[in-house]
Design an enzyme around this catalytic site. Structure first.
Site, PDB file in Angstrom:
ATOM      1  CG  ASP A 102      -5.632  -6.628   3.498  1.00 25.50           C
ATOM      2  OD1 ASP A 102      -6.939  -6.443   2.869  1.00 25.50           O
ATOM      3  OD2 ASP A 102      -5.011  -7.003   3.085  1.00 25.50           O
TER       4      ASP A 102
HETATM    5  N1  URA Z   1      -2.868  -3.291   1.411  1.00 30.14           N
HETATM    6  C1  URA Z   1      -2.742  -4.571   1.367  1.00 30.14           C
HETATM    7  O1  URA Z   1      -2.181  -4.953   1.351  1.00 30.14           O
HETATM    8  N2  URA Z   1      -3.859  -4.549   2.298  1.00 30.14           N
HETATM    9  C2  URA Z   1      -4.534  -3.588   2.671  1.00 30.14           C
HETATM   10  O2  URA Z   1      -5.286  -3.599   3.983  1.00 30.14           O
HETATM   11  C3  URA Z   1      -4.389  -1.683   2.066  1.00 30.14           C
HETATM   12  C4  URA Z   1      -3.912  -2.115   1.795  1.00 30.14           C
END
Ligand code: URA
Length: 233
Positions: A102
């Site tokens: 993310d």
């Molecule tokens: N899980 C998430 O919620 N975000 C990420 O970036 C990676 C794993």
């Protein structure tokens, strides 16, 4: 392989640049100036030079990036993609992030142009483990930890059991073998907590090189690459 394909595949020159450089007599193959960019070369056997520099061929690149917050894990045309943290030749050579973190998640991101291996590493069938250091907004009770370790119903699917190591009720390391969109945030939300810090520290056999600052990258070492390719099978 055509001479211009050789140069584009390693991200050294675009087709147009290769044609122009060949025309200027800047490229030689086995000691002879080669002005025709469409000529066929054997990248593993022929000696190819550009402006006097011997150019070695690499089919695939494998990089470890320590992703900073604020960058998206994509190759789309935008200024804040993780690809903008690398020299442009890697994007020209077809590199892309293997999986997504993310925009606010930091840490280990593999970048490669080996589509086959990336596909295998991301396949749910391989169960490649990913570990994240996290800090959550609510203290995790034994009950919440138990739910995460048993698998959480997220509505559209039930997660496989996660492994947790807590350093304090709000912090620790969580390891999962799946990689669904926002998976850890959704898992924590399902047991009643938000996440305010998420850093990937492991991806299969790779461990985040903590000597890399956020935004820095390096090529995988031979041992790391071997371990990665072993996991991909
Ligand atoms: N899980 C998430 O919620 N975000 C990420 O970036 C990676 C794993």
């Amino acid at each position: 392989m055509r001479l211009d394909k050789f140069f584009t595949s390693i991200g050294r020159l675009s087709r147009k640049e290769c044609a122009a450089e060949a025309r200027r007599g800047q490229i030689s193959v086995n000691g002879d100036v080669q002005k025709d960019p469409s000529v066929h070369v054997d990248p593993e056997r022929d000696t190819i030079t550009h402006r006097g520099e011997r150019i070695t061929w690499e089919k695939h690149f494998y990089l470890m990036l320590n992703k900073p917050a604020g960058y998206i894990s994509s190759t789309e045309k935008s200024d804040n993609t993780v690809m903008k943290l690398l020299p442009p030749e890697y994007e020209k050579a077809g590199c892309f992030p293997c999986g997504r973190l993310d925009v606010d998640t930091v840490g280990l991101l593999l970048i490669t142009n080996d589509g086959d291996t990336a596909h295998k590493l991301l396949s749910p069938k391989r169960h490649v483990a990913k570990s994240y250091r996290f800090r959550c907004t609510e203290p995790l009770s034994d009950e919440m930890v138990k739910k995460l370790e048993e698998g959480v119903d997220l509505g559209d699917f039930t997660t496989a059991p996660a492994k947790l190591q807590l350093d304090s009720p709000r912090e620790g390391i969580i390891s999962i073998t799946e990689g669904k969109f926002h998976q850890i945030k959704r898992m924590l939300a399902a047991v009643g907590s938000g996440i305010d810090y998420l850093e990937r520290i492991k991806f299969g056999p790779l461990e985040l090189d903590t000597s890399l600052s956020r935004g820095e990258w390096r090529r995988l070492s031979e041992d790391e690459l071997k371990a990665l390719l072993d996991v991909a099978g």
